[in-house]
Design a protein around this motif. Structure first.
Motif, PDB file in Angstrom:
ATOM      1  N   ARG A 133       0.886  -1.236   0.006  1.00  0.00           N
ATOM      2  CA  ARG A 133      -0.024   0.115  -0.063  1.00  0.00           C
ATOM      3  C   ARG A 133       0.772   1.445  -0.193  1.00  0.00           C
ATOM      4  NH1 ARG A 133      -5.561   1.058  -0.567  1.00  0.00           N
ATOM      5  NH2 ARG A 133      -5.317   2.406   1.552  1.00  0.00           N
ATOM      6  N   THR A 134       0.351   2.259  -0.652  1.00  0.00           N
ATOM      7  CA  THR A 134       1.048   3.577  -0.801  1.00  0.00           C
ATOM      8  C   THR A 134       0.142   4.737  -0.004  1.00  0.00           C
ATOM      9  OG1 THR A 134       2.132   2.910  -2.739  1.00  0.00           O
ATOM     10  CG2 THR A 134       2.376   5.194  -2.052  1.00  0.00           C
ATOM     11  N   GLU A 135       0.915   5.413   0.762  1.00  0.00           N
ATOM     12  CA  GLU A 135       0.031   6.699   1.516  1.00  0.00           C
ATOM     13  C   GLU A 135       0.059   7.798   0.447  1.00  0.00           C
ATOM     14  OE1 GLU A 135       3.196   8.946   4.358  1.00  0.00           O
ATOM     15  OE2 GLU A 135       1.421   7.926   5.153  1.00  0.00           O
ATOM     16  N   ALA A 136      -0.911   8.948   0.917  1.00  0.00           N
ATOM     17  CA  ALA A 136      -0.816   9.928   0.007  1.00  0.00           C
ATOM     18  C   ALA A 136       0.818  10.621  -0.070  1.00  0.00           C
ATOM     19  CB  ALA A 136      -1.769  10.959   0.690  1.00  0.00           C
ATOM     20  N   GLY A 137       1.529  10.433   0.841  1.00  0.00           N
ATOM     21  CA  GLY A 137       2.816  11.164   0.950  1.00  0.00           C
ATOM     22  C   GLY A 137       3.747  10.477   0.253  1.00  0.00           C
TER      23      GLY A 137
END
Length: 211
Positions: free
Chosen positions: A51-55
């Motif tokens: 998963r990749t967060e917004a940052g």
């Protein structure tokens, strides 16, 4: 992470109705938000699901190796929902792909396959609950020490060839944080650091950190 390999008889059934797919290292197998069309079993190589967060920070959810299939791939086919995570080939990958409609009909009619699928869901969900517990409740130095020991086969490998950025993606933190933690371990004499490499110097010290 627990292995979720398919029984040999199910792999034979899948092989009889599948297409062989070959992907080179770095290829995106799935993108977050994309639909799931085929059921796939990895024959060789490894796929990282993350998963990749917004940052832009990443965290590895699990990996799919030879004889295994992906939980999110299965859930996407059964629910019709798009993928909530990305998946990329960590190495060259060969996989068997079966059309989604065929897979869904098998789940309805084949008790062995449906038993495997629900067992897969149970094991992967349990493993990801463990990941959530680690991130939420364990100190980063403890998680890093566990990671180094696991990747070095308890220190027997000696030298790990990986960047701080890769480790950060595995642990779900920032590269700068990993670099600081590794520097602290180096000062204690637990590891030695070089360009893209980490030498395990004191296994006992790393083990003490994990307790």
């Amino acid at each position: 992470d627990l292995p979720v390999r398919l029984p040999v008889d199910l792999i034979d059934k899948i092989r009889s109705r599948s297409t062989l797919v070959e992907l080179v290292e770095g290829t995106a197998y799935a993108r977050a938000g994309s639909p799931t069309r085929d059921f796939a079993v990895v024959v060789s190589g490894s796929i990282r699901v993350y998963r990749t967060e917004a940052g832009g920070r990443e965290i590895t959810l699990y990996k799919v190796g030879p004889g295994e299939c992906c939980l999110l791939n299965v859930l996407g086919l059964l629910s019709g929902q798009p993928s909530p995570a990305d998946a990329v080939c960590e190495s060259d990958v060969t996989a068997l792909a079966v059309p989604g409609a065929t897979f869904r009909s098998w789940v309805r009619s084949d008790d062995d396959l449906s038993t495997f699928v629900f067992g897969l869901i149970s094991r992967r969900v349990t493993a990801m609950m463990g990941l959530v517990e680690d991130v939420a409740f364990r100190r980063l130095d403890e998680r890093l020490a566990r990671f180094l020991l696991a990747r070095s086969d308890g220190g027997r490998t000696g030298v790990l060839t990986m960047t701080h950025e890769v480790i950060a993606g595995e642990l779900g933190t920032a590269r700068e944080v990993v670099s600081r933690q590794l520097k602290a371990l180096e000062r204690k004499g637990a590891v030695g650091l070089g360009w893209g490499r980490i030498e395990i110097k004191d296994v006992r010290l790393l083990e003490d950190i994990t307790h």
